[in-house]
Design a protein around this motif. Structure first.
Motif, PDB file in Angstrom:
ATOM      1  N   GLY A 123       0.758  -1.253  -0.022  1.00 55.16           N
ATOM      2  CA  GLY A 123       0.025   0.050   0.120  1.00 55.16           C
ATOM      3  C   GLY A 123       0.759   1.522  -0.129  1.00 55.16           C
ATOM      4  N   GLU A 124       2.169   1.222   0.317  1.00 56.61           N
ATOM      5  CA  GLU A 124       2.839   2.370   0.007  1.00 56.61           C
ATOM      6  C   GLU A 124       3.478   2.574  -1.180  1.00 56.61           C
ATOM      7  OE1 GLU A 124       3.154   4.654   2.413  1.00 56.61           O
ATOM      8  OE2 GLU A 124       2.089   3.448   4.221  1.00 56.61           O
ATOM      9  N   THR A 125       3.826   3.665  -1.546  1.00 54.35           N
ATOM     10  CA  THR A 125       4.554   3.961  -2.872  1.00 54.35           C
ATOM     11  C   THR A 125       5.753   4.620  -2.494  1.00 54.35           C
ATOM     12  OG1 THR A 125       2.723   4.426  -4.442  1.00 54.35           O
ATOM     13  CG2 THR A 125       4.591   5.284  -5.075  1.00 54.35           C
ATOM     14  N   LEU A 126       6.917   3.855  -2.929  1.00 56.29           N
ATOM     15  CA  LEU A 126       8.229   4.165  -2.580  1.00 56.29           C
ATOM     16  C   LEU A 126       8.447   5.327  -3.714  1.00 56.29           C
ATOM     17  CD1 LEU A 126       9.874   0.604  -2.453  1.00 56.29           C
ATOM     18  CD2 LEU A 126       9.434   2.196  -0.330  1.00 56.29           C
ATOM     19  N   SER A 127       9.181   6.465  -2.985  1.00 53.70           N
ATOM     20  CA  SER A 127       9.615   7.662  -3.679  1.00 53.70           C
ATOM     21  C   SER A 127      11.120   8.011  -3.340  1.00 53.70           C
ATOM     22  CB  SER A 127       9.027   8.570  -3.320  1.00 53.70           C
ATOM     23  OG  SER A 127       9.320   9.903  -3.596  1.00 53.70           O
ATOM     24  N   TRP A 128      11.817   8.136  -4.745  1.00 50.39           N
ATOM     25  CA  TRP A 128      13.176   8.537  -4.692  1.00 50.39           C
ATOM     26  C   TRP A 128      13.479  10.022  -4.269  1.00 50.39           C
ATOM     27  CZ3 TRP A 128      17.690   6.731  -4.585  1.00 50.39           C
ATOM     28  CH2 TRP A 128      18.794   7.570  -4.667  1.00 50.39           C
ATOM     29  N   GLU A 129      12.342  11.007  -4.459  1.00 44.77           N
ATOM     30  CA  GLU A 129      12.494  12.261  -4.104  1.00 44.77           C
ATOM     31  C   GLU A 129      12.341  12.365  -2.476  1.00 44.77           C
ATOM     32  OE1 GLU A 129      10.208  16.513  -4.823  1.00 44.77           O
ATOM     33  OE2 GLU A 129       9.112  14.723  -5.366  1.00 44.77           O
ATOM     34  N   TYR A 130      11.502  11.565  -2.012  1.00 39.46           N
ATOM     35  CA  TYR A 130      11.345  11.431  -0.474  1.00 39.46           C
ATOM     36  C   TYR A 130      12.526  11.104   0.246  1.00 39.46           C
ATOM     37  CZ  TYR A 130       7.905  10.858   3.528  1.00 39.46           C
ATOM     38  OH  TYR A 130       7.163  11.203   4.665  1.00 39.46           O
ATOM     39  N   LEU A 131      13.149   9.865  -0.275  1.00 38.75           N
ATOM     40  CA  LEU A 131      14.235   9.217   0.058  1.00 38.75           C
ATOM     41  C   LEU A 131      15.499  10.308   0.396  1.00 38.75           C
ATOM     42  CD1 LEU A 131      15.961   6.804   1.333  1.00 38.75           C
ATOM     43  CD2 LEU A 131      16.505   5.909  -0.834  1.00 38.75           C
ATOM     44  N   CYS A 132      15.434  11.072  -1.000  1.00 38.94           N
ATOM     45  CA  CYS A 132      16.673  11.996  -0.974  1.00 38.94           C
ATOM     46  C   CYS A 132      16.471  13.088   0.166  1.00 38.94           C
ATOM     47  CB  CYS A 132      16.578  12.518  -2.308  1.00 38.94           C
ATOM     48  SG  CYS A 132      17.585  11.443  -3.570  1.00 38.94           S
ATOM     49  N   TYR A 133      15.234  13.453  -0.153  1.00 41.33           N
ATOM     50  CA  TYR A 133      14.911  14.807   1.113  1.00 41.33           C
ATOM     51  C   TYR A 133      15.257  14.574   2.687  1.00 41.33           C
ATOM     52  CZ  TYR A 133      12.366  18.377   3.547  1.00 41.33           C
ATOM     53  OH  TYR A 133      12.061  19.322   4.454  1.00 41.33           O
ATOM     54  N   VAL A 134      14.871  13.239   2.901  1.00 41.71           N
ATOM     55  CA  VAL A 134      14.847  12.848   4.382  1.00 41.71           C
ATOM     56  C   VAL A 134      16.620  12.656   4.682  1.00 41.71           C
ATOM     57  CG1 VAL A 134      12.709  11.867   4.854  1.00 41.71           C
ATOM     58  CG2 VAL A 134      14.496  10.161   4.115  1.00 41.71           C
ATOM     59  N   ARG A 135      17.549  12.205   3.724  1.00 40.31           N
ATOM     60  CA  ARG A 135      18.672  12.144   3.728  1.00 40.31           C
ATOM     61  C   ARG A 135      19.346  13.593   3.814  1.00 40.31           C
ATOM     62  NH1 ARG A 135      20.148   7.306  -0.636  1.00 40.31           N
ATOM     63  NH2 ARG A 135      19.864   5.713   1.063  1.00 40.31           N
ATOM     64  N   GLU A 136      18.937  14.566   3.096  1.00 43.05           N
ATOM     65  CA  GLU A 136      19.296  15.834   3.184  1.00 43.05           C
ATOM     66  C   GLU A 136      18.697  16.693   4.186  1.00 43.05           C
ATOM     67  OE1 GLU A 136      18.374  16.960  -1.023  1.00 43.05           O
ATOM     68  OE2 GLU A 136      19.479  15.311  -1.826  1.00 43.05           O
ATOM     69  N   ASN A 137      17.973  16.189   4.878  1.00 40.42           N
ATOM     70  CA  ASN A 137      17.290  17.255   6.005  1.00 40.42           C
ATOM     71  C   ASN A 137      17.150  16.257   7.029  1.00 40.42           C
ATOM     72  OD1 ASN A 137      16.185  19.674   4.507  1.00 40.42           O
ATOM     73  ND2 ASN A 137      15.873  18.030   3.132  1.00 40.42           N
ATOM     74  N   PRO A 138      18.350  16.238   7.928  1.00 39.10           N
ATOM     75  CA  PRO A 138      18.192  15.299   9.156  1.00 39.10           C
ATOM     76  C   PRO A 138      17.525  16.033  10.161  1.00 39.10           C
ATOM     77  CG  PRO A 138      20.209  16.104   8.884  1.00 39.10           C
ATOM     78  CD  PRO A 138      19.724  16.410   7.572  1.00 39.10           C
ATOM     79  N   ILE A 139      16.956  15.233  11.041  1.00 32.48           N
ATOM     80  CA  ILE A 139      15.941  15.769  12.226  1.00 32.48           C
ATOM     81  C   ILE A 139      16.840  16.575  13.334  1.00 32.48           C
ATOM     82  CG2 ILE A 139      14.373  15.288  14.327  1.00 32.48           C
ATOM     83  CD1 ILE A 139      13.168  15.180  11.462  1.00 32.48           C
ATOM     84  N   GLU A 140      16.597  17.831  13.422  1.00 34.26           N
ATOM     85  CA  GLU A 140      17.389  18.508  14.670  1.00 34.26           C
ATOM     86  C   GLU A 140      16.206  18.943  15.669  1.00 34.26           C
ATOM     87  OE1 GLU A 140      20.605  19.025  15.049  1.00 34.26           O
ATOM     88  OE2 GLU A 140      21.193  18.245  12.892  1.00 34.26           O
ATOM     89  N   TRP A 141      16.013  18.217  16.574  1.00 36.87           N
ATOM     90  CA  TRP A 141      14.826  18.368  17.536  1.00 36.87           C
ATOM     91  C   TRP A 141      15.410  18.637  19.041  1.00 36.87           C
ATOM     92  CZ3 TRP A 141      10.095  20.045  16.927  1.00 36.87           C
ATOM     93  CH2 TRP A 141       8.958  19.693  17.868  1.00 36.87           C
ATOM     94  N   ARG A 142      15.104  19.956  19.559  1.00 35.90           N
ATOM     95  CA  ARG A 142      15.606  20.348  20.620  1.00 35.90           C
ATOM     96  C   ARG A 142      14.458  20.366  21.703  1.00 35.90           C
ATOM     97  NH1 ARG A 142      18.400  22.958  17.112  1.00 35.90           N
ATOM     98  NH2 ARG A 142      20.466  22.452  16.843  1.00 35.90           N
TER      99      ARG A 142
END
Length: 200
Positions: A123-142
């Motif tokens: 049921g999920e569609t894998l996305s190259w754009e999504y994978l690249c985004y999360v690699r390039e925008n790591p979570i910074e949560w304080r």
């Protein structure tokens, strides 16, 4: 002091779920956020606008977020004045989850890069754009955060959750036998008890 609780649902959830939390935060206004975003980059546009519109006039804002709602919130609201957060089964390592889904679907990274999107039989569609985004925008949560996790969570391993909790200094509560989706009477009772204990 005027207090606001913003509830952010997970995938397939809705803003009406916020009603459950009104009794748990009796001295605050509780609002459910009916967001439309399906990607972190859309959330980054939508979430701050919503936050600014509802948080004006409040002295203190608490965030309660579920699953991908927690991931979107961390991605989009990291620089907003959130006093504290309660995360229920948060997605804390989206790159690992996407890679796990690629493994489940038998889709190597080269194929996803070439095809850009690949539908799966779960049921999920894998996305190259999504994978690249999360690699390039790591979570910074304080933001001071407390995390609730079910030992039978099928999306995030306990090791991954522990690593994240350690990284941001968040206390982690594990419900033995709990699932990713807290929904049974027993699970909701555990969740309620957890919030009440942590809110003291």
């Amino acid at each position: 002091m005027k207090k606001l609780v913003i509830y952010v649902h997970g995938k397939g959830g809705n803003a009406d779920e916020a009603r459950h939390y009104k009794n748990l935060f009796p001295d605050a206004d509780v609002l459910g956020f009916d967001y439309k975003a399906e990607t972190p980059w859309d959330a980054k546009k939508e979430f701050p606008v919503y936050f600014d519109s509802v948080a004006a006039g409040y002295d203190e804002v608490t965030l309660v977020a579920n699953s991908i709602g927690a991931f979107f919130s961390m991605n989009a609201l990291a620089d907003k004045p959130v006093k504290q957060a309660y995360f229920i089964s948060p997605i804390v390592n989206m790159e690992k989850l996407v890679c796990d889904m690629m493994t489940w679907a038998g889709v190597p990274e080269e194929e996803l890069r070439e095809k850009k999107t690949v539908p799966t039989n779960f049921g999920e569609t894998l996305s190259w754009e999504y994978l690249c985004y999360v690699r390039e925008n790591p979570i910074e949560w304080r933001v001071p955060t407390k995390i609730l996790y079910g030992s039978n969570d099928n999306l995030t391993s306990l090791d991954t959750m522990r690593d994240f909790a350690r990284k941001i200094g968040a206390p982690l509560t594990v419900m033995d036998g709990g699932e990713h989706w807290f929904h049974t009477a027993e699970q909701m009772a555990f969740l309620d008890k957890w919030i009440r204990a942590e809110a003291l």
